[in-house]
Design a protein around this motif. Structure first.
Motif, PDB file in Angstrom:
ATOM      1  N   ASN A 222     -35.186 -42.351  45.406  1.00  0.00           N
ATOM      2  CA  ASN A 222     -35.569 -41.663  46.133  1.00  0.00           C
ATOM      3  C   ASN A 222     -34.433 -40.446  45.478  1.00  0.00           C
ATOM      4  OD1 ASN A 222     -36.329 -39.174  48.169  1.00  0.00           O
ATOM      5  ND2 ASN A 222     -34.716 -40.353  49.208  1.00  0.00           N
ATOM      6  N   PHE A 223     -35.108 -40.167  44.221  1.00  0.00           N
ATOM      7  CA  PHE A 223     -33.982 -38.757  43.474  1.00  0.00           C
ATOM      8  C   PHE A 223     -34.642 -37.316  44.534  1.00  0.00           C
ATOM      9  CE2 PHE A 223     -33.023 -42.404  40.943  1.00  0.00           C
ATOM     10  CZ  PHE A 223     -31.770 -42.217  40.660  1.00  0.00           C
ATOM     11  N   PRO A 224     -34.033 -36.878  43.751  1.00  0.00           N
ATOM     12  CA  PRO A 224     -34.389 -35.130  44.293  1.00  0.00           C
ATOM     13  C   PRO A 224     -35.298 -34.114  43.138  1.00  0.00           C
ATOM     14  CG  PRO A 224     -31.797 -35.258  44.395  1.00  0.00           C
ATOM     15  CD  PRO A 224     -32.365 -36.534  44.022  1.00  0.00           C
ATOM     16  N   LYS A 225     -36.816 -33.820  43.911  1.00  0.00           N
ATOM     17  CA  LYS A 225     -37.612 -33.466  42.719  1.00  0.00           C
ATOM     18  C   LYS A 225     -37.614 -32.422  42.308  1.00  0.00           C
ATOM     19  CE  LYS A 225     -41.539 -36.105  45.015  1.00  0.00           C
ATOM     20  NZ  LYS A 225     -42.627 -35.613  45.804  1.00  0.00           N
ATOM     21  N   GLU A 226     -36.220 -31.766  42.922  1.00  0.00           N
ATOM     22  CA  GLU A 226     -36.079 -30.117  41.891  1.00  0.00           C
ATOM     23  C   GLU A 226     -34.691 -30.032  43.693  1.00  0.00           C
ATOM     24  OE1 GLU A 226     -38.781 -27.030  42.533  1.00  0.00           O
ATOM     25  OE2 GLU A 226     -40.531 -27.659  41.593  1.00  0.00           O
ATOM     26  N   ILE A 227     -34.283 -29.293  42.554  1.00  0.00           N
ATOM     27  CA  ILE A 227     -32.543 -28.787  43.195  1.00  0.00           C
ATOM     28  C   ILE A 227     -32.321 -26.629  42.798  1.00  0.00           C
ATOM     29  CG2 ILE A 227     -30.137 -28.706  43.702  1.00  0.00           C
ATOM     30  CD1 ILE A 227     -30.407 -31.301  42.926  1.00  0.00           C
ATOM     31  N   HIS A 228     -32.033 -26.508  43.675  1.00  0.00           N
ATOM     32  CA  HIS A 228     -32.259 -25.164  43.297  1.00  0.00           C
ATOM     33  C   HIS A 228     -30.655 -24.403  44.282  1.00  0.00           C
ATOM     34  CE1 HIS A 228     -37.116 -23.843  43.641  1.00  0.00           C
ATOM     35  NE2 HIS A 228     -36.926 -25.111  43.505  1.00  0.00           N
ATOM     36  N   PHE A 229     -31.082 -23.194  43.186  1.00  0.00           N
ATOM     37  CA  PHE A 229     -29.088 -23.242  43.386  1.00  0.00           C
ATOM     38  C   PHE A 229     -29.355 -21.677  43.221  1.00  0.00           C
ATOM     39  CE2 PHE A 229     -28.106 -26.620  40.814  1.00  0.00           C
ATOM     40  CZ  PHE A 229     -27.243 -27.698  41.458  1.00  0.00           C
ATOM     41  N   HIS A 230     -28.557 -20.935  44.555  1.00  0.00           N
ATOM     42  CA  HIS A 230     -28.431 -19.511  44.991  1.00  0.00           C
ATOM     43  C   HIS A 230     -26.758 -19.046  44.697  1.00  0.00           C
ATOM     44  CE1 HIS A 230     -27.839 -15.556  46.360  1.00  0.00           C
ATOM     45  NE2 HIS A 230     -29.040 -15.260  46.780  1.00  0.00           N
ATOM     46  N   ILE A 231     -26.494 -18.232  43.338  1.00  0.00           N
ATOM     47  CA  ILE A 231     -25.310 -18.120  43.421  1.00  0.00           C
ATOM     48  C   ILE A 231     -25.029 -16.713  42.624  1.00  0.00           C
ATOM     49  CG2 ILE A 231     -23.980 -18.565  41.063  1.00  0.00           C
ATOM     50  CD1 ILE A 231     -25.049 -20.031  40.298  1.00  0.00           C
ATOM     51  N   ARG A 232     -23.838 -16.476  44.372  1.00  0.00           N
ATOM     52  CA  ARG A 232     -23.216 -14.896  44.340  1.00  0.00           C
ATOM     53  C   ARG A 232     -22.289 -15.088  43.523  1.00  0.00           C
ATOM     54  NH1 ARG A 232     -23.986 -10.426  48.548  1.00  0.00           N
ATOM     55  NH2 ARG A 232     -23.284  -8.758  47.234  1.00  0.00           N
ATOM     56  N   ARG A 233     -21.642 -13.676  42.443  1.00  0.00           N
ATOM     57  CA  ARG A 233     -20.526 -13.953  42.292  1.00  0.00           C
ATOM     58  C   ARG A 233     -19.144 -12.665  42.841  1.00  0.00           C
ATOM     59  NH1 ARG A 233     -16.979 -11.292  38.195  1.00  0.00           N
ATOM     60  NH2 ARG A 233     -15.510 -12.110  37.206  1.00  0.00           N
ATOM     61  N   TYR A 234     -18.389 -12.675  43.499  1.00  0.00           N
ATOM     62  CA  TYR A 234     -17.550 -12.137  43.996  1.00  0.00           C
ATOM     63  C   TYR A 234     -16.118 -11.884  43.232  1.00  0.00           C
ATOM     64  CZ  TYR A 234     -20.576 -12.520  48.254  1.00  0.00           C
ATOM     65  OH  TYR A 234     -21.850 -12.702  48.929  1.00  0.00           O
ATOM     66  N   PRO A 235     -16.057 -10.326  42.587  1.00  0.00           N
ATOM     67  CA  PRO A 235     -14.559 -10.448  41.704  1.00  0.00           C
ATOM     68  C   PRO A 235     -13.252 -10.585  42.568  1.00  0.00           C
ATOM     69  CG  PRO A 235     -16.756  -9.098  41.140  1.00  0.00           C
ATOM     70  CD  PRO A 235     -17.154  -9.721  42.490  1.00  0.00           C
ATOM     71  N   VAL A 236     -12.763 -10.621  42.213  1.00  0.00           N
ATOM     72  CA  VAL A 236     -11.144 -11.165  43.284  1.00  0.00           C
ATOM     73  C   VAL A 236     -10.758  -9.860  43.874  1.00  0.00           C
ATOM     74  CG1 VAL A 236      -9.243 -10.808  40.655  1.00  0.00           C
ATOM     75  CG2 VAL A 236      -8.909 -11.625  43.206  1.00  0.00           C
ATOM     76  N   ASP A 237     -11.484  -8.174  43.292  1.00  0.00           N
ATOM     77  CA  ASP A 237     -10.536  -7.302  43.139  1.00  0.00           C
ATOM     78  C   ASP A 237     -11.333  -6.915  44.419  1.00  0.00           C
ATOM     79  OD1 ASP A 237     -12.182  -6.781  41.832  1.00  0.00           O
ATOM     80  OD2 ASP A 237     -12.370  -5.535  40.633  1.00  0.00           O
ATOM     81  N   ILE A 238     -12.962  -7.312  44.525  1.00  0.00           N
ATOM     82  CA  ILE A 238     -13.537  -6.872  45.878  1.00  0.00           C
ATOM     83  C   ILE A 238     -12.843  -7.969  47.371  1.00  0.00           C
ATOM     84  CG2 ILE A 238     -15.183  -5.386  44.503  1.00  0.00           C
ATOM     85  CD1 ILE A 238     -16.534  -7.745  45.692  1.00  0.00           C
ATOM     86  N   LEU A 239     -12.330  -8.500  47.318  1.00  0.00           N
ATOM     87  CA  LEU A 239     -11.959  -9.561  48.680  1.00  0.00           C
ATOM     88  C   LEU A 239     -11.052  -9.296  48.924  1.00  0.00           C
ATOM     89  CD1 LEU A 239     -11.681 -13.197  46.235  1.00  0.00           C
ATOM     90  CD2 LEU A 239     -13.744 -12.448  47.666  1.00  0.00           C
ATOM     91  N   PRO A 240     -11.423  -9.640  50.718  1.00  0.00           N
ATOM     92  CA  PRO A 240     -10.060  -8.829  51.504  1.00  0.00           C
ATOM     93  C   PRO A 240      -9.086  -9.653  51.123  1.00  0.00           C
ATOM     94  CG  PRO A 240     -11.937  -9.773  52.783  1.00  0.00           C
ATOM     95  CD  PRO A 240     -12.181 -10.178  51.626  1.00  0.00           C
ATOM     96  N   ALA A 241      -8.435  -8.447  51.857  1.00  0.00           N
ATOM     97  CA  ALA A 241      -6.174  -8.741  50.988  1.00  0.00           C
ATOM     98  C   ALA A 241      -5.910  -9.647  52.102  1.00  0.00           C
ATOM     99  CB  ALA A 241      -5.765  -7.871  51.223  1.00  0.00           C
ATOM    100  N   SER A 242      -5.728  -9.696  53.339  1.00  0.00           N
ATOM    101  CA  SER A 242      -4.635 -10.027  54.405  1.00  0.00           C
ATOM    102  C   SER A 242      -5.658 -11.677  54.854  1.00  0.00           C
ATOM    103  CB  SER A 242      -5.063  -9.881  55.941  1.00  0.00           C
ATOM    104  OG  SER A 242      -6.322  -9.491  56.802  1.00  0.00           O
ATOM    105  N   THR A 243      -4.786 -12.786  55.379  1.00  0.00           N
ATOM    106  CA  THR A 243      -5.610 -14.237  55.528  1.00  0.00           C
ATOM    107  C   THR A 243      -7.085 -14.062  56.522  1.00  0.00           C
ATOM    108  OG1 THR A 243      -3.332 -15.264  55.412  1.00  0.00           O
ATOM    109  CG2 THR A 243      -5.285 -16.461  56.240  1.00  0.00           C
TER     110      THR A 243
END
Length: 252
Positions: free
Chosen positions: A114-135
């Motif tokens: 029972n292997f997956p017949k298809e696998i779909h990936f959705h990928i989005r890149r977030y550069p480090v300079d747009i990430l929030p600063a605080s925890t």
């Protein structure tokens, strides 16, 4: 995995934090390109894990999910902040995975074919300079990404079972369908033949048997004594770095 310096965890933050910190600092110090794959939700989606996720949502005033589990953000924020401080973080790639036909849940399913017949990936890149600063902002940011995943997967499974494509093509321009197909089949044939070939080699060659037994003993003993090959690597690095600092001080 030990040879590649994987970060093994116990899934208890008080036990994992120091090891996480030591390994991440080591990666930053040696300036090696790092690809770190983490699953903030911590486990796979099952009925039991969904119940626990919903209990977590109720306790923290969050919405309940159907297609994803709520992420546990402590480890995620720690990794991001530590790598950012060490100037070893270029971007975060948010990956959503979907199975349009069948979803194997255990090794038993795979053994039954029972292997997956298809696998779909959705990928989005977030550069480090747009990430929030605080925890706190990073935690909110992570939860927002999971809200998007829930909506994305709801649209996938209730619609035409395809992600909306925006951005680059699924196959990079340096590759082609033919090349991808060739690599896939060569890899499949290689790993299919490799295991039986090694069994035959060990059956006919005493040298191969002793080689295998020797390395099994080495790995078992070093893990029992030191905790794993990655601990030895880390200790060697610390020793050499400390000695280098002493020599620099003497030179001054």
């Amino acid at each position: 995995m030990q040879s590649a310096a994987y970060i093994f965890i116990h899934r208890r933050w008080k036990d994992d934090k120091n090891h996480f910190e030591a390994m991440l600092d080591y990666f930053c110090d040696i300036h090696e390109p790092l690809q770190l794959l983490i699953f903030p939700e911590g486990t796979d989606l099952t009925e039991n894990s969904k119940v626990r996720s919903n209990e977590f949502a109720e306790k923290n005033g969050l919405q309940k999910y159907e297609y994803v589990l709520h992420p546990r953000t402590t480890g995620f924020t720690f990794v991001v902040e530590r790598l950012r401080e060490g100037q070893n973080l270029d971007a975060i790639h948010d990956i959503t995975v979907a199975y349009p036909y069948n979803i194997p849940q255990s090794e038993k399913h795979l053994l039954e074919g029972n292997f997956p017949k298809e696998i779909h990936f959705h990928i989005r890149r977030y550069p480090v300079d747009i990430l929030p600063a605080s925890t706190e902002e990073l935690q909110v940011w992570c939860h927002k990404r999971w809200e998007e995943k829930e909506e994305r997967l709801r649209s996938f499974y209730r619609g035409r079972r395809n992600f909306d494509v925006s951005g680059p093509n699924a196959i990079p321009p340096c590759k082609s369908e033919a090349r991808v197909l060739l690599v896939k089949w060569v890899s499949f044939l290689y790993w299919t033949l490799f295991s039986p070939a090694m069994v035959v080699l060990m059956y006919f060659s005493s040298l191969a048997r002793w080689y295998l037994v020797t390395w099994i003993l080495i790995f078992v003993l070093q893990e029992k004594i030191f905790g794993g090959l990655e601990f030895i690597e880390l200790a060697c690095y610390r020793f050499l770095a400390k000695r280098q600092k002493v020599e620099l001080k003497k030179a001054e």
